[in-house]
Structures are given as C-alpha cells and as structure tokens.
Design an enzyme around this catalytic site. Structure first.
Site, mmCIF file in Angstrom:
data_model
loop_
_atom_site.group_PDB
_atom_site.id
_atom_site.type_symbol
_atom_site.label_atom_id
_atom_site.label_comp_id
_atom_site.label_asym_id
_atom_site.label_seq_id
_atom_site.Cartn_x
_atom_site.Cartn_y
_atom_site.Cartn_z
ATOM 1 C CB VAL A 66 -12.968 9.049 -17.822
ATOM 2 C CG1 VAL A 66 -12.957 7.857 -16.872
ATOM 3 C CG2 VAL A 66 -14.238 9.860 -17.643
ATOM 4 C CD GLU A 120 -10.224 7.900 -12.411
ATOM 5 O OE1 GLU A 120 -10.529 6.783 -12.818
ATOM 6 O OE2 GLU A 120 -9.589 8.733 -13.097
ATOM 7 C CG ASP A 137 14.408 2.523 26.065
ATOM 8 O OD1 ASP A 137 15.143 3.479 26.335
ATOM 9 O OD2 ASP A 137 13.177 2.527 26.237
ATOM 10 C CG ASP A 182 -4.755 3.436 -17.137
ATOM 11 O OD1 ASP A 182 -3.885 2.902 -17.844
ATOM 12 O OD2 ASP A 182 -5.238 4.539 -17.386
#
Length: 888
Positions: free
Chosen positions: A285, A290, A332, A716
């Site tokens: 994990v 993830e 333009d 993290d």
C-alpha cells in the site's frame, strides 16, 4: 400560456405571436420571462443525477489494495491485535476521505468551467437587446440570430435574410439549410430537415441573419427528445492522467512482486507469518502511488480554475499539458493585439479632411451629418446604455453619431428598413432600402474602390453634382493616406429610390457622400507580453484580414515585425506550394489579407517544421484552424459559438496578453504535477528499499505495518498535494518551451528519482542500524530486547518522516537552490510540515498512541540524530542544484 404540444411549423408568424402572447417590437418583459421560467423550467437538457458524497466515499473503497487491507483488519482482530486493526481501519477511512475531497473538488471546478463556457443567446427583452445564458430562455423570447451562433432553443423564425443553418446534429445533413420565415406547412409529419421556417436547438447559423421566437425549451426541443441517446458525462481524463495511471499500475505490480518476495524470504527465515503478512500488505500500500491520478486531477482542476480567473477558460484539459510546449503563437490582430474598439478618427467628404478630435458639434457640416446618418442606418449593430452588439466597425459608426450630436434613437425610429442587400466578401459592400415617410432611400457602404465603380455623382456642400476625375483622385488619395496611417477606411453612398426597387438595382448610379477612417488602437499591455514570449522562446505571429500596410504598422509598434519582408499576404500565400510555404513560413511574422482557409495552411506549415502552435480565431470558418492547431484559442467576447466549441481555450477578454499568461500558467501547472509525481515516486522507492534490504539481510522489520501506513497517509499524500498547489516559478518564462514528447523523467528527472529514493532508503537503513548500535546491539543478533527494537524503529520512523518532509521543500524548484527562491512561499507545504511534526509529537507523547504504534520517546541525542539524518536528502539535493547552476 399552457404546455400543450404545438406543431409550430404549421402556423404562421401572426398565429405564433398570438399563441405566445409576444410583442415582436419589444419582446417579453423580465417579469413575464420569470413567470414563464417557473412554468417551463430552465432551458437545459435534463442533467444526470449527481453522485451523492457518500457514494463518492464508498467508491474510494472499491480497490483491490483496500480489500487486502480489510482482510488485514479481520486477521488482526482474530489475532487479538485490536489496536493494530483500529489503526489500519483509521488509515483506510482517512485515505477514502482524502480521495472523496479530491474528487468533489475536481468535480466542482469542472462544473464551474462548463458553466463559464456555456453558449449565450442574443435576446430582446423590454425593448432592449442583450446577451444572456441560453439556460435563461423561455417560450416567447425573441432571439436575434447571426452567423456563428448556436441556436439556443427551438425557434419559429420571424425574419430571415439569407439565413442558412447547419443542422447535421439533428438530420445528419452537412449542407446548410436556407431558411424562410414566411413559409408555412400543412403536413404535421413533415421531416425536420424540411421545416424551413424553424430553427432547432444545438444547430448552427452559418450565414445571414434573422430572428425567431422561442417555442420549445429544454427537454421539449427536438434535441431534448433524443437526449436519452446522448452521454452527457464530462470525461476529463487526460492523456497525462492515463499515462500516470498506467505508471501507477506498473509500479504497483513491481511493488507487489517485491512484497511477495519479502514475504517468501521471511517465511524461509522462520519469521512470524501473520506479522510479515501485515508488513508485506502495508508495504504494498505504501509503495504503490495509487494517489497519482487523483492528485493530478486536483492539480489540474485547481490550475484551470486559477486560469479562468485570469480570463483564460480551459475547455479541454489536455490543453494544459500542451501549453508548456507552445513555441509559436498565431494570433488575430483585432481584439487580441488591439482593443477591438474601433474608433473613428478622420472624416473625408468633398468639403475636405477633418480630424474628429478637432471637430466641434457646432462646426459639423451637412456632409458630415449625412455621412454619419447613412452609416447608422446602413448598420446591423446596436448600442443601448453603453451595451453594444455587432461588428466593432459598425459600433464605432454608431458612436460617431453620438460624438457629432445626432439623435440616433429618433433617427432609427423615423426610418424603416424595408429591404437590404447583405454584405458579401465578393462585393465588399452592404446596401439597405430605407423608408422615411414618403421618401425611400438606398444607403450603400463598403470599400471605396468598389463604390467608385457604382457612383456617378458626389454630395458637395448640400448639393449633388456629377463626380469628376479630380474628385476620384482626391478620395483615393485620402483613403491611401489613411491606410498608410494604419486606419481602416469605409465609404458611403446613397440615392433616392422606390419601394419596389429590386435588389440588383439598389447599387447603381449612386451619390458618393464621404469616407471615414478608423483605427483599433493597440493594447498597451501587449508589447511587454510579446517581449516576455520572445524571452520564453516563443515566436509571435500576427494574422489579420487587414491590408499589409495597416498590419505592419501595428506589428512594428508592438515589436512583432521589423519590415515589409516579414509580411506575407493571402494572395502571395496562394502562389506558394505546400512545400515552399513550409520552407519559408519561418521568415514571416505577419500574414495579412488572409482568409480563414489560409489559417489552416499556416498552422500546418509551422507544425511540419516541428513547432507546437497556438492559433486564435473567432469566426465560423475558423473552426478548422482551431481544431488542427495544437492549442485552439477562441475569442470569448467577439467569438462565435462555433469557434468556442472548436477551441481548447477561450479568452474572456480577447487579449493577446492572456494567451502568454495562460502559457506561463500552463508551464507552472505541468511543473507542479511533475513535482508531485517525482516526490511520490522518490519516497515510495525509499520506503521499499528501507524495508526490502534489511529483511533480505535477515534483520528485524525496520517498521511495523501501522507505521508504514501512517507514513503513506501523512508524508506521501499530503506533501504531494501541497506541491501541486504551489504558486509556481516567477522565472518559468525564462526557460525554453518544453519539448512535446518530454515526460516526467526527461532531462535527468528519472535519475533524480532513483538517486533520491536510494539516499532516503540508505539513511533510513542507517538509522535502523544506529538504533541497535547505540544500545550495544547489532540487527544480526538473536533475542534482541523489545526496548532495543522499539528504539531502532522509533529512530527509523522519525528519520523517514523527516527525510520526506524536508525533501519536499527542495522539490519546490528543480533548478534554483533554496536561497534563490522563497522556500517558505508555499503556505500549503508549510502547513503540511508543521502538521507532520505536530502529529509525530502526538504519537510520541500521548501514551495510548505511543503504545499503539510501539514507539518510545527518544532522548536528546536521538532527536539530534533523527533531524540530522532527515535533512541529508534535502542538503544533497540543494548541493546538486548549486553544481548544476555553476555548470550552466
């Protein structure tokens, strides 16, 4: 009014007006519109049910890693490790909460952007013409139509002047349909494609103009009837997110493989299977990033929301990825380089040249008054209470009337337009047939050279006389002088006529009145923006329909071009083959007198030379060039709905500077995402190494399962999100554009991840070893006391947390050492650091938590070692930046 079903195409205009209780001169009142909105509801297709927050939360738990963690919870409960099971459950819930917050926040940002870029409708209410959101329309609203507009609801047409509508979204037929408001039909089953007196929601006006009454809205429209066949989900997954998702899966497989190997090694080493199962699952994990895709989605949504506040609406998120690679801006002139507020500065009649600034109201001659009156009557623009609609040139002519003291409102009321010959590019003229009492007059405005072919007389001091070669010479000289001064010229002629004058006779034997010269002033902020773009390695190219002299005058002023050699006209472009244009296109900075079709060739020529091109556009015919460009940019003010829908980005202020600001913001958004990704991958690699190597050597596990999960949650995800919310580097525009095929690991970033992860892993392993060493033990020893193991794991835990938190500060800028930027400038990252340290102290100093995580309070020496080791990765990163800076 009632909601009864009507076959509106079978009814005449008077019948439709009567059934909808509409005054065709003034439209609905605001009070009546509000009443009808309550009866019929908003003019929008039925939206799909929004997913409740609790379902979003539950969807965060539908992941195979989470399932494994749930299994770990059950196993720990059976083992009697209730504290461990509680901590794992808490981590699961906190992770789900963070994911829910990210998804909801991203969804709200997307909804806001969709709302900001929704189509508008030109409606007449209370006698005034204004632009409103199409969702606010109700049956009975009077809608004004012109080229480029998306039809906002089903309409019964009231007036059509060469009105052509492309209905492929309903009929599949790409050829535009010529509409006829006067037509009525008796067949109630008439196919949609044959209903010439109707206009349908989501179809597009391609030519002409007209008006219509809203007869059906929302789900009652023809599009609404097939809405159940449409998928209205807004898919925001970008190529970048897909790449990161694939990367996450690949890294996940590697991490799971490592964890299986760890479990296998531990099994053969005779370790406790239950404990090693929890550690292996926790490491899986912790090591799988993830959260990558979710973090990217949040960073993108926050970034594009910030861009929208700076007048750049991103319609397609992949555009953010591309912005950082743009090295050619094709823009333009009108509205982007200039204010798009044409201003009349000079008038020329047979009386001579007059500067408007010097013209006093009491010195206005009959020629000036007649010139201005004709320009007002030969116009489709409106100007009421400082709110204008229509072509900027025509709006300038309305303002001219106000400046010289004309009563525009009274003039328009006394004069009725009974016929017209609309503007066509081949004729470069527009004519109207005006009735005032018993008098009927034709007014024609257009290019001077085209009018001179049709005039036989000239208006001179309240008299009409035959035009002479000298008159023609003087008018042409005045027009040429105005053009040399970058003024746009427009001439006006008139003649007395009959009500029955046919269209092909309206523009013959005219009387020339005069000529106006007007200019669209350059925006003051554009020049610094062009300079900034040049500094960033971005070439600015002006594209305009104006004459080359006018275009070059503006380009020189803004330092886009230096001389006529850098100007290419449309006719000159047509003479070049595709290969020749590709070879020479880099020599030009201005493309003048070009059509929308030329834009496609210009973009393709630049792209063929390996450039990443941004192209602006506002018209219906600009759609192809906007789609083919790497970044299509539509004008939000003057742009048609077709252009906006074809574009990747919409400028709400039509300003060139906004394009440069968007590129700068795009670069910073990409850099922020890159920082988050590199941080996550570096930390995850460090965690895997810190666990894998000691276990392979037969040492005890450096961290417990609960400690690993805590680190995954705290050091993290939170710093990664904080890095993604960085304000960005103020010097980012000093860098050259990012190569289009560059990824996160280009330019040495991959090596940085490897070395950073290796260093974090090494110091963490060292901290684990040192924890044994200072108490006189070795991790190779048998029968290690529990307190020694707690000491080592506490030191390991703190070093890993500090290393990751401190390292995140160094990643705020990949090139500059910390002393060259405000290291504390990211308040979100500062808060993350303080929160991380605070939570670590809570774990250590609250007995229940300290016991739960199997830690102990370090002595002063332990704190010094933890902080000293933890800051090493940051110091090494900063030293490497200094050496890189000196090399360059």
């Amino acid at each position: 009014m009632s909601k009864e079903i009507q076959q509106w195409f079978t009814q005449s205009v008077p019948e439709t007006l009567n059934k909808l209780s509409l005054d065709s001169d003034n439209g609905l009142s605001e009070a009546e519109a509000l009443k009808r909105k309550e009866l019929f509801g908003p003019n929008a297709l039925k939206a799909k049910t929004k997913k409740p927050v609790y379902k979003v939360f539950l969807s965060q738990l539908k992941d195979w890693l989470i399932y494994i963690l749930f299994a770990a919870v059950i196993i720990t409960i059976f083992m009697g490790e209730y504290i461990d099971s509680g901590i794992i459950m808490l981590v699961i819930l906190l992770n789900a909460a963070i994911g829910t917050y990210q998804e909801v926040k991203a969804g709200k940002a997307i909804e806001a952007l969709l709302k900001m870029s929704s189509p508008k409708a030109l409606v007449k209410r209370n006698g005034q013409t204004k632009e409103i959101d199409s969702a606010e329309l109700v049956p009975g609203d009077l809608i004004i139509l012109d080229a480029g507009r998306i039809i906002p609801a089903d309409l019964r047409l009231l007036e059509t002047v060469n009105l052509q509508i492309e209905e492929s979204s309903l009929t599949g037929e790409a050829v535009p349909v010529l509409k006829n408001a006067a037509a009525t039909f008796t067949d109630p089953n008439l196919p949609i494609a044959d209903r010439e007196n109707m206009a349908f929601m989501s179809t597009v006006v391609t030519a002409g103009r007209g008006s219509g009454i809203v007869v059906e809205t929302g789900m009652n429209t023809e599009v609404g009837k097939i809405a159940d066949l449409l998928d209205n989900d807004f898919q925001m997954k970008t190529p970048l997110e897909k790449k990161l998702s694939d990367l996450g899966k690949t890294l996940g497989k590697i991490a799971v493989g490592i964890c299986i190997v760890i479990f296998g090694i531990s099994w053969f080493q005779g370790r406790d299977p239950a404990e090693m199962f929890l550690i292996s699952v926790s490491l899986a994990v912790a090591s799988i990033p993830e959260g990558l895709a979710a973090i990217v989605a949040v960073v993108l949504s926050i970034g594009v929301t910030a861009m929208s506040k700076k007048n750049a609406i991103i319609r397609k998120l992949p555009a953010v990825e591309t912005l950082g690679s743009v090295n050619i801006i094709c823009s333009d002139k009108t509205g982007t380089f200039t204010l798009n507020k044409m201003t009349v500065t000079e008038l020329y009649t047979a009386d001579g040249l007059v500067l408007l600034d010097l013209l006093k109201k009491n010195t206005v001659s009959d020629s000036h008054r007649k010139l201005s009156e004709g320009m007002i009557l030969c116009s489709d623009a409106t100007l009421e209470n400082d709110e204008a609609t229509g072509d900027p040139t025509e709006i300038a002519l309305l303002i001219l009337g106000d400046q010289i003291g004309l009563d525009r409102t009274g003039l328009i009321k006394k004069n009725e337009r009974i016929a017209e010959n609309p503007f066509e590019s081949s004729r470069k003229m527009m004519s109207v047939l005006i009735k005032s009492g018993n008098e009927v007059t034709v007014y024609t405005k257009g290019a001077l050279d085209n009018l001179l072919k049709r005039v036989t007389k000239v208006y001179d001091k309240d008299e009409i006389r035959n035009i002479t070669p000298e008159d023609i010479k003087n008018f042409r000289h005045a027009a040429r002088k105005m053009s040399d001064n970058a003024l746009r010229t427009l001439a006006l002629a008139y003649k007395s006529a009959e009500v029955s004058t046919p269209r092909d006779q309206m523009e013959k034997d005219l009387v020339l009145i005069g000529l106006v010269g007007m200019i669209d002033p350059a925006r003051e902020e554009v020049k610094p923006a062009v300079k900034l773009a040049k500094q960033a390695g971005i070439k600015t190219v002006m594209i305009t329909g104006d004459h080359k002299n006018t275009a070059l005058a503006i380009a020189k002023n803004l330092e886009v071009a230096d001389n006529m050699d850098q100007v290419l006209t449309g006719p000159e472009l047509d003479e070049l083959s595709d290969e020749e244009l590709q070879q020479k296109v880099g020599n030009y900075r201005v493309f003048a007198r070009v059509s929308p079709q030329h834009k496609v060739k210009i973009v393709q020529a630049f792209q063929a030379n390996g450039n990443v091109v941004s192209m602006t556009g506002d018209g219906v015919n600009d759609g192809p060039s906007l789609q083919i460009a790497d970044i299509g940019v539509a004008m939000g003010i003057t742009g048609t709905d077709v252009a906006k829908n074809a574009a990747d980005m919409i400028l709400t202020d039509d300003n060139f500077t906004t394009i440069v600001v968007a590129i700068e913001q795009g670069r910073n958004i990409f850099n922020n995402i890159k920082k988050s990704v590199l941080f996550l991958l570096t930390c995850n690699l460090g965690e895997v190494l810190a666990m894998f190597i000691p276990l392979s050597l037969g040492w005890p596990a450096p961290l417990m399962a609960t400690q690993l999960l805590w680190i995954n949650l705290l050091t993290d995800s939170l710093p990664a999100i904080a890095l993604g919310m960085d304000a960005g580097d103020s010097d980012v525009m000093k860098d050259k554009p990012r190569k289009f095929n560059d990824n996160f690991f280009s330019n040495g970033a991959g090596i940085q991840v490897f070395l950073g992860g290796l260093l974090i892993g090494a110091i963490t392993i060292f901290a684990f070893w040192y924890g044994f060493y200072e108490m006189g033990y070795s991790p190779f020893d048998k029968n290690i006391p529990e307190e020694v193991l707690k000491n080592s794991r506490t030191l390991t835990f703190l070093v890993l947390v500090f290393a990751q938190l401190f390292y995140s500060f160094g990643l705020r800028n990949s090139k500059k050492p910390f002393y060259q930027f405000n290291i504390l400038g990211n308040k979100f990252l500062n808060s993350t650091l303080l929160l991380g340290i605070f939570l670590q102290l809570i774990l250590l100093f609250i007995p229940v938590l300290r016991t739960a995580f199997k830690l102990h309070i370090p002595d002063a020496k332990g704190w010094i070692v933890a902080l000293s080791l933890g800051i090493i990765p940051f110091i090494v990163l900063e030293i490497s930046k200094i050496f890189t800076l000196k090399k360059n």
